[in-house]
Enzyme design. Structure first.
Site, PDB file in Angstrom:
ATOM      1  CG  PHE A  80       4.598  -0.521   6.346  1.00 30.84           C
ATOM      2  CD1 PHE A  80       4.532  -1.899   6.490  1.00 30.84           C
ATOM      3  CD2 PHE A  80       4.959   0.234   7.454  1.00 30.84           C
ATOM      4  CE1 PHE A  80       4.815  -2.510   7.695  1.00 30.84           C
ATOM      5  CE2 PHE A  80       5.246  -0.363   8.663  1.00 30.84           C
ATOM      6  CZ  PHE A  80       5.178  -1.737   8.797  1.00 30.84           C
ATOM      7  CB  SER A 124       4.918 -10.215  -0.785  1.00 31.30           C
ATOM      8  OG  SER A 124       3.946 -11.191  -1.033  1.00 31.30           O
ATOM      9  CE1 TYR A 149       2.159  -5.690  -3.720  1.00 34.05           C
ATOM     10  CE2 TYR A 149       1.946  -8.079  -3.774  1.00 34.05           C
ATOM     11  CZ  TYR A 149       2.168  -6.911  -3.077  1.00 34.05           C
ATOM     12  OH  TYR A 149       2.416  -6.957  -1.719  1.00 34.05           O
ATOM     13  CE  LYS A 153       5.350  -5.231  -1.939  1.00 39.56           C
ATOM     14  NZ  LYS A 153       5.635  -4.009  -1.186  1.00 39.56           N
ATOM     15  CG  ASP A 295      -5.206 -18.517  -5.995  1.00 32.04           C
ATOM     16  OD1 ASP A 295      -4.515 -17.479  -5.984  1.00 32.04           O
ATOM     17  OD2 ASP A 295      -6.349 -18.597  -5.496  1.00 32.04           O
TER      18      ASP A 295
HETATM   19  P1  NAD Z   1      -2.131  -0.761   2.695  1.00 33.22           P
HETATM   20  O1  NAD Z   1      -2.546  -0.408   1.332  1.00 33.22           O
HETATM   21  O2  NAD Z   1      -3.158  -0.838   3.756  1.00 33.22           O
HETATM   22  O3  NAD Z   1      -0.974   0.223   3.193  1.00 33.22           O
HETATM   23  C1  NAD Z   1      -0.066   0.843   2.301  1.00 33.22           C
HETATM   24  C2  NAD Z   1      -0.140   2.337   2.566  1.00 33.22           C
HETATM   25  O4  NAD Z   1       0.782   3.012   1.709  1.00 33.22           O
HETATM   26  C3  NAD Z   1      -1.527   2.924   2.267  1.00 33.22           C
HETATM   27  O5  NAD Z   1      -1.962   3.637   3.398  1.00 33.22           O
HETATM   28  C4  NAD Z   1      -1.302   3.853   1.073  1.00 33.22           C
HETATM   29  O6  NAD Z   1      -2.146   4.968   1.119  1.00 33.22           O
HETATM   30  C5  NAD Z   1       0.174   4.204   1.241  1.00 33.22           C
HETATM   31  N1  NAD Z   1       0.895   4.566   0.020  1.00 33.22           N
HETATM   32  C6  NAD Z   1       0.963   3.883  -1.164  1.00 33.22           C
HETATM   33  N2  NAD Z   1       1.779   4.524  -2.011  1.00 33.22           N
HETATM   34  C7  NAD Z   1       2.246   5.626  -1.371  1.00 33.22           C
HETATM   35  C8  NAD Z   1       3.135   6.664  -1.713  1.00 33.22           C
HETATM   36  N3  NAD Z   1       3.716   6.734  -2.916  1.00 33.22           N
HETATM   37  N4  NAD Z   1       3.397   7.628  -0.798  1.00 33.22           N
HETATM   38  C9  NAD Z   1       2.821   7.590   0.426  1.00 33.22           C
HETATM   39  N5  NAD Z   1       1.971   6.619   0.820  1.00 33.22           N
HETATM   40  C10 NAD Z   1       1.695   5.659  -0.076  1.00 33.22           C
HETATM   41  O7  NAD Z   1      -1.319  -2.144   2.614  1.00 33.22           O
HETATM   42  P2  NAD Z   1      -0.816  -3.082   3.790  1.00 33.22           P
HETATM   43  O8  NAD Z   1      -1.600  -4.329   3.749  1.00 33.22           O
HETATM   44  O9  NAD Z   1      -0.692  -2.318   5.058  1.00 33.22           O
HETATM   45  O10 NAD Z   1       0.619  -3.441   3.220  1.00 33.22           O
HETATM   46  C11 NAD Z   1       1.781  -2.702   3.590  1.00 33.22           C
HETATM   47  C12 NAD Z   1       2.920  -3.189   2.730  1.00 33.22           C
HETATM   48  O11 NAD Z   1       3.078  -4.593   2.907  1.00 33.22           O
HETATM   49  C13 NAD Z   1       2.718  -2.974   1.234  1.00 33.22           C
HETATM   50  O12 NAD Z   1       3.948  -2.620   0.653  1.00 33.22           O
HETATM   51  C14 NAD Z   1       2.274  -4.330   0.745  1.00 33.22           C
HETATM   52  O13 NAD Z   1       2.600  -4.544  -0.599  1.00 33.22           O
HETATM   53  C15 NAD Z   1       3.069  -5.250   1.660  1.00 33.22           C
HETATM   54  N6  NAD Z   1       2.438  -6.574   1.813  1.00 33.22           N
HETATM   55  C16 NAD Z   1       1.142  -6.672   2.236  1.00 33.22           C
HETATM   56  C17 NAD Z   1       0.539  -7.929   2.358  1.00 33.22           C
HETATM   57  C18 NAD Z   1      -0.908  -8.048   2.764  1.00 33.22           C
HETATM   58  O14 NAD Z   1      -1.490  -9.106   2.532  1.00 33.22           O
HETATM   59  N7  NAD Z   1      -1.516  -7.057   3.386  1.00 33.22           N
HETATM   60  C19 NAD Z   1       1.273  -9.081   2.081  1.00 33.22           C
HETATM   61  C20 NAD Z   1       2.611  -8.956   1.668  1.00 33.22           C
HETATM   62  C21 NAD Z   1       3.190  -7.674   1.557  1.00 33.22           C
HETATM   63  N1  UDP Z   2      -9.686 -17.248  -1.587  1.00 36.33           N
HETATM   64  C1  UDP Z   2     -10.996 -17.679  -1.775  1.00 36.33           C
HETATM   65  N2  UDP Z   2     -11.961 -16.739  -1.970  1.00 36.33           N
HETATM   66  C2  UDP Z   2     -11.699 -15.396  -1.973  1.00 36.33           C
HETATM   67  C3  UDP Z   2     -10.355 -14.972  -1.777  1.00 36.33           C
HETATM   68  C4  UDP Z   2      -9.379 -15.924  -1.603  1.00 36.33           C
HETATM   69  O1  UDP Z   2     -11.268 -18.883  -1.774  1.00 36.33           O
HETATM   70  O2  UDP Z   2     -12.615 -14.591  -2.169  1.00 36.33           O
HETATM   71  C5  UDP Z   2      -8.628 -18.239  -1.337  1.00 36.33           C
HETATM   72  C6  UDP Z   2      -7.486 -18.221  -2.350  1.00 36.33           C
HETATM   73  O3  UDP Z   2      -7.790 -19.044  -3.457  1.00 36.33           O
HETATM   74  C7  UDP Z   2      -6.320 -18.726  -1.504  1.00 36.33           C
HETATM   75  C8  UDP Z   2      -6.640 -18.201  -0.098  1.00 36.33           C
HETATM   76  O4  UDP Z   2      -8.046 -17.938  -0.089  1.00 36.33           O
HETATM   77  O5  UDP Z   2      -6.331 -20.151  -1.443  1.00 36.33           O
HETATM   78  C9  UDP Z   2      -5.881 -16.918   0.277  1.00 36.33           C
HETATM   79  O6  UDP Z   2      -6.107 -15.970  -0.749  1.00 36.33           O
HETATM   80  P1  UDP Z   2      -5.668 -14.444  -0.556  1.00 36.33           P
HETATM   81  O7  UDP Z   2      -6.037 -13.713  -1.802  1.00 36.33           O
HETATM   82  O8  UDP Z   2      -6.206 -13.913   0.728  1.00 36.33           O
HETATM   83  O9  UDP Z   2      -4.078 -14.530  -0.381  1.00 36.33           O
HETATM   84  P2  UDP Z   2      -2.942 -15.062  -1.373  1.00 36.33           P
HETATM   85  O10 UDP Z   2      -3.581 -15.550  -2.621  1.00 36.33           O
HETATM   86  O11 UDP Z   2      -2.082 -13.884  -1.583  1.00 36.33           O
HETATM   87  O12 UDP Z   2      -2.247 -16.147  -0.612  1.00 36.33           O
END
Ligand code: NAD
Ligand code: UDP
Length: 354
Positions: A80, A124, A149, A153, A295
């Site tokens: 993660f 993602s 970002y 991925k 978006d």
């Molecule tokens: P988050 O930031 O809450 O969790 C990521 C964790 O990784 C954090 O606790 C951070 O401190 C730790 N971290 C970052 N770099 C590190 C390193 N080099 N060594 C050790 N720890 C490190 O994010 P999340 O929402 O829990 O997401 C987890 C994963 O899922 C991420 O890779 C993120 O990109 C991916 N992801 C998240 C979402 C979302 O919307 N939350 C969507 C798609 C993918």
């Molecule tokens: N969005 C919004 N206001 C905000 C944040 C997001 O209207 O402050 C909208 C954004 O345009 C999208 C949806 O909510 O249609 C989800 O956005 P988010 O950033 O949560 O996720 P992602 O863009 O990664 O799908």
């Protein structure tokens, strides 16, 4: 079975560790707290009613990682750890490439050295090209990412695919998450953005608790039923359980496998706001704002592949996710910092009292 979780103190990592512990997996986790708090680990232990090994560590540190793999006989890795703020990645691209790519490569090297062959990677939906038809499937076109970002991925997926191809017996699951929202039903763990939230759900929650004045709705002129953007919001506990399903899948499959983790249903911004208001009784002030650059109008997944291959599908609703988010935010208005900031005033715009 011993599962090594990187980024275990983060939003999705903490919920996944809890699910793993409930199912009696042996967990070893690390985090460097760049975007999280040690309190999250403490709360997971409390909720699970058991202990697990945790180390404060940077996954890019090959020496420390090697020591950990020497000490613990790891069966499967869930990676993660990563930086995830889209906007920040545009202004600090090198930090994102450095952290997200290096951590993945160092992890793979260490796994190779210690003969660990199973890895689940947090990818993602952002890796998909914006040109695709909906719903997205695992075979939809990828690439053309709109920010660093997304490219990290995309590139990490490629690194893992190549590693699986080059090393016999490796099993890789590339999990492409849609929009994770919600919190554990206890309200004890949840999403705790360190700055102003980028994502909509934590933003709504902070408006609800009075930390932010109103939600900007980014665009109401999209080609969608109510003009606002449509996304596939998945409850974080369902998402956590998707990782458990992936661990089981990797036990009997090799090579690199892609899975879209979502509900298969689209929800608009205004529908999400209404669901939150209905689930909580709290009114969310909102203003229509211009579209956010980059978006797209609509994004949701097909669930055919995950139902068939992982025998997994989501169970929780957007309504439940809103109720659980609120329980977390109301009880922890400043996230995991709330205990130290409990004297600060929080104003809730209750629908019923207004
Ligand atoms: P988050 O930031 O809450 O969790 C990521 C964790 O990784 C954090 O606790 C951070 O401190 C730790 N971290 C970052 N770099 C590190 C390193 N080099 N060594 C050790 N720890 C490190 O994010 P999340 O929402 O829990 O997401 C987890 C994963 O899922 C991420 O890779 C993120 O990109 C991916 N992801 C998240 C979402 C979302 O919307 N939350 C969507 C798609 C993918
Ligand atoms: N969005 C919004 N206001 C905000 C944040 C997001 O209207 O402050 C909208 C954004 O345009 C999208 C949806 O909510 O249609 C989800 O956005 P988010 O950033 O949560 O996720 P992602 O863009 O990664 O799908």
């Amino acid at each position: 079975m011993k599962v090594f979780v990187t980024g275990g103190a983060g939003y999705i990592g903490s919920h996944t560790i809890l699910e793993l512990l409930k199912l009696e997996y042996d967990v070893v986790a690390v985090d460097n707290f760049v975007n999280s708090k040690p309190e999250a680990i403490k709360r997971v232990k409390e909720l699970a009613g058991c202990d697990f090994s945790f180390y404060e560590m940077n996954v890019c540190d090959d020496w420390q990682l090697d020591e950990l793999f020497t000490k613990h006989k790891i069966d499967c890795v869930i990676h993660f750890a990563g930086l995830k703020a889209v906007g920040e990645s545009v202004t600090k691209p090198l930090e994102y490439y450095e952290n997200n790519l290096n951590s993945t490569m160092v992890l793979c090297e260490t796994m190779k050295k210690h003969n660990v062959k199973n890895i689940i990677f947090s990818s993602s939906a952002t890796v998909y090209s914006t040109e695709n038809e909906m719903p997205l499937t695992e075979r939809s076109r990828i690439g053309g990412c709109t920010n660093p970002y997304g490219w990290t991925k995309f590139m990490c997926e490629q690194i893992l695919r190549d590693t699986a191809n080059a090393n016999e017996g490796w099993s890789v699951a590339l999990l492409r998450y849609f929009n994770p929202i919600g919190a554990h039903e206890s309200g004890k763990i949840g999403e705790d953005p360190q700055n102003i939230p980028n994502n909509i759900m934590p933003y709504i929650a902070q408006v609800a608790v009075g930390r932010l004045p109103y939600l900007s709705v980014f665009g109401d002129d999209y080609d969608t039923p109510d003009g606002t953007g449509v996304r596939d919001y998945i409850h974080v506990v369902d998402l956590a359980r998707g990782h458990v399903a992936a661990i089981e899948y990797l036990n009997s499959h090799t090579g690199a496998n892609i899975f879209n983790l979502g509900t298969g249903k689209g929800t608009s911004v205004l529908e999400l706001v209404s669901a939150f208001e209905d689930a909580t009784g709290v009114e969310i002030s909102r203003k229509i704002a211009p579209r956010r650059p980059g978006d797209i109008a609509v994004c949701y997944t097909s669930t055919e592949n995950t139902k068939k291959e992982l025998d997994w599908e989501t169970e929780k609703t957007v309504f439940q996710a809103c109720a659980d988010t609120w329980k977390w935010q109301k009880n922890n208005p400043h996230g995991y910092d709330s205990i130290s900031r409990s004297h600060e005033d929080i104003r809730i715009n209750s629908k019923s009292s207004s």
